[in-house]
Design a protein around this motif. Structure first.
Motif, short mmCIF file in Angstrom:
data_model
loop_
_atom_site.label_atom_id
_atom_site.label_comp_id
_atom_site.label_asym_id
_atom_site.label_seq_id
_atom_site.Cartn_x
_atom_site.Cartn_y
_atom_site.Cartn_z
N ARG A 159 0.85 -1.19 0.00
CA ARG A 159 0.00 0.00 0.00
C ARG A 159 0.88 1.24 0.00
O ARG A 159 1.57 1.53 0.98
N PRO A 160 0.87 2.01 -1.07
CA PRO A 160 1.72 3.21 -1.13
C PRO A 160 1.36 4.21 -0.03
O PRO A 160 0.20 4.36 0.34
N TYR A 161 2.39 4.87 0.48
CA TYR A 161 2.19 5.88 1.51
C TYR A 161 1.78 7.19 0.85
O TYR A 161 2.50 7.75 0.03
N THR A 162 0.60 7.70 1.21
CA THR A 162 0.11 8.93 0.62
C THR A 162 -1.05 9.45 1.43
O THR A 162 -1.45 8.85 2.44
N PRO A 169 5.08 8.30 -6.56
CA PRO A 169 5.57 7.41 -7.62
C PRO A 169 4.76 6.12 -7.65
O PRO A 169 4.40 5.56 -6.61
N THR A 170 4.48 5.64 -8.86
CA THR A 170 3.50 4.56 -9.02
C THR A 170 4.11 3.18 -9.25
O THR A 170 3.38 2.24 -9.54
N THR A 171 5.40 3.04 -9.13
CA THR A 171 6.03 1.72 -9.25
C THR A 171 5.99 1.00 -7.91
O THR A 171 6.40 1.55 -6.88
N PRO A 318 17.93 1.46 -6.16
CA PRO A 318 17.04 0.29 -6.16
C PRO A 318 15.66 0.64 -5.59
O PRO A 318 15.54 1.50 -4.71
N MET A 319 14.65 -0.05 -6.08
CA MET A 319 13.28 0.29 -5.72
C MET A 319 12.82 -0.45 -4.47
O MET A 319 11.94 -1.32 -4.50
#
Length: 412
Positions: A159-162, A169-171, A318-319
């Motif tokens: 779950r992206p932090y937002t 960023p969507t990756t 690195p991602m």
């Protein structure tokens, strides 16, 4: 005269008996040959580093089980793989590798079958080859079944932090589900979870911040030419860079084939567990990378850090979160297993090549130099802090010790 004749007869008898015994050590390079082939297939298959290391562990565990079922050099693992004493070890190795790889990387079927057929072409047709093929297939099936639900296939739900309506960023970052996997050696993913990274108000944080800012930048860096060469060398993250180091030991003349199979199993399981442990810590602490920290130094609460709004690392970041260093946990695990394998003996020169350095080769005379260079390289790359490399290396050593304790027992 009679004594001379008696001695000659004894010598002739012993020589004949020696020649009648199969010399397994002549085939000891078959394991390392398949290690090279597997590294190539994994690389060509385009697998990300963590799944690639899982494949290496599954393949080399299958190979070991097949070889040891025939040679019976070490205690049986409990998988109950029956094998006749005349079964071809080389055929068993090829068969175990083929069966594992076809299941794990089906997109590389053509390359896998080509390598397999080339290997079988060197083995005379007959019962020994057929028996060896059957042993390899049994070993691969048993190992794959054992690890079928190890958690690698769990659907990631990162779950992206937002906050609502704000772009991020969507990756999806790398393998956020990896901590849910079942380890080979550890009791669980958190067994070696370290303490937190340095507080941002600490002197340690300021020290690490300044070092990577100066030595890891893409433009205006204070790196020497040698440091830049090291940075480029360790930009690559796939299995092949480390397996070259392992083969420096496995290729030493006189080693027996089961010994090499066991070493590569121990190393690959340790690396796979290292990936589980490091991603557990990474996603637990979620610590920022240098590019984020340096561009946001005005909010870290430390007057000793100075913001650079345009700073970029030497390589692409690195991602996944920064802490701890994944390269370092792997080098620590590999180095510890190799040291245990050699024991008090003289360590051969460790050598490997890097595709991100135009195929350049680097060599180390001891384990500590190798591990330290990996750590330095990731700082020069601009993607890690000094404390993170030290913590990662220490974690890797602990995992390497588990592998050594489990597998590198004295020969019976």
């Amino acid at each position: 005269m009679k004594n001379i004749q008696r001695i000659s007869l004894i010598v002739l008898t012993l020589t004949t008996a020696f020649l009648a015994v199969p010399v397994i050590t002549q085939a000891a390079d078959t394991v390392t040959d398949w290690n090279r082939k597997t590294c190539e297939i994994v690389t060509d298959g385009g697998l990300p580093t963590p799944p690639a290391n899982r494949v290496m562990a599954l393949v080399h565990t299958s190979i070991y089980e097949a070889v040891n079922a025939i040679t019976k050099r070490y205690p049986a693992s409990g998988l109950r793989i029956d094998a006749s004493a005349v079964a071809s070890v080389d055929a068993a190795i090829a068969s175990a590798a083929r069966a594992s790889l076809l299941k794990l990387i089906p997109t590389q079927e053509k390359a896998i079958r080509a390598a397999y057929e080339a290997a079988l072409a060197k083995i005379a047709d007959g019962p020994a080859r057929s028996d060896g093929i059957a042993v390899g297939e049994k070993a691969a099936a048993a190992v794959l079944a054992l690890r079928a639900i190890d958690g690698a296939s769990v659907v990631e739900t990162y779950r992206p932090y937002t906050i609502a309506g704000v772009y991020v960023p969507t990756t999806v970052p790398a393998v956020p589900h990896w901590p849910q996997r079942t380890p080979w050696l550890m009791t669980n993913a958190v067994q070696f979870r370290p303490g937190p990274p340095p507080k941002l108000t600490s002197d340690l944080w300021a020290r690490d911040y300044d070092e990577v800012k100066m030595l890891g930048s893409k433009e205006g860096s204070r790196r020497t030419q040698e440091q830049t060469s090291i940075a480029r060398f360790w930009e690559v993250t796939g299995p092949a860079i480390y397996h070259g180091v392992v083969r420096s030991v496995a290729d030493v003349p006189g080693r027996e084939i089961t010994q090499n199979a066991r070493l590569l199993m121990a190393v690959t399981q340790a690396i796979d567990d290292a990936m589980i442990a490091v991603f557990d810590a990474k996603y637990h602490y979620n610590f920022w990378r240098p590019i984020t920290a340096i561009r946001n130094a005005d909010i870290d609460g430390n007057d000793a850090t100075t913001r650079d709004p345009a700073w970029r690392p030497f390589i692409e970041t690195p991602m996944h979160p920064e802490y701890p260093c994944a390269h370092c946990i792997v080098s620590g695990a590999v180095g510890t297993v190799l040291q245990a394998e050699i024991g008090s003996g003289r360590m051969p020169k460790l050598t490997t090549t890097s595709p991100t350095a135009d195929g350049a080769t680097r060599t180390w005379s001891n384990i500590e130099d190798f591990m330290q260079e990996v750590a330095n390289g990731r700082i020069y790359d601009g993607v890690h802090y000094r404390n993170s490399t030290e913590v990662g290396t220490a974690m890797g050593k602990q995992i390497g010790e588990l592998a050594a304790a489990k597998y590198l027992r004295p020969i019976r």
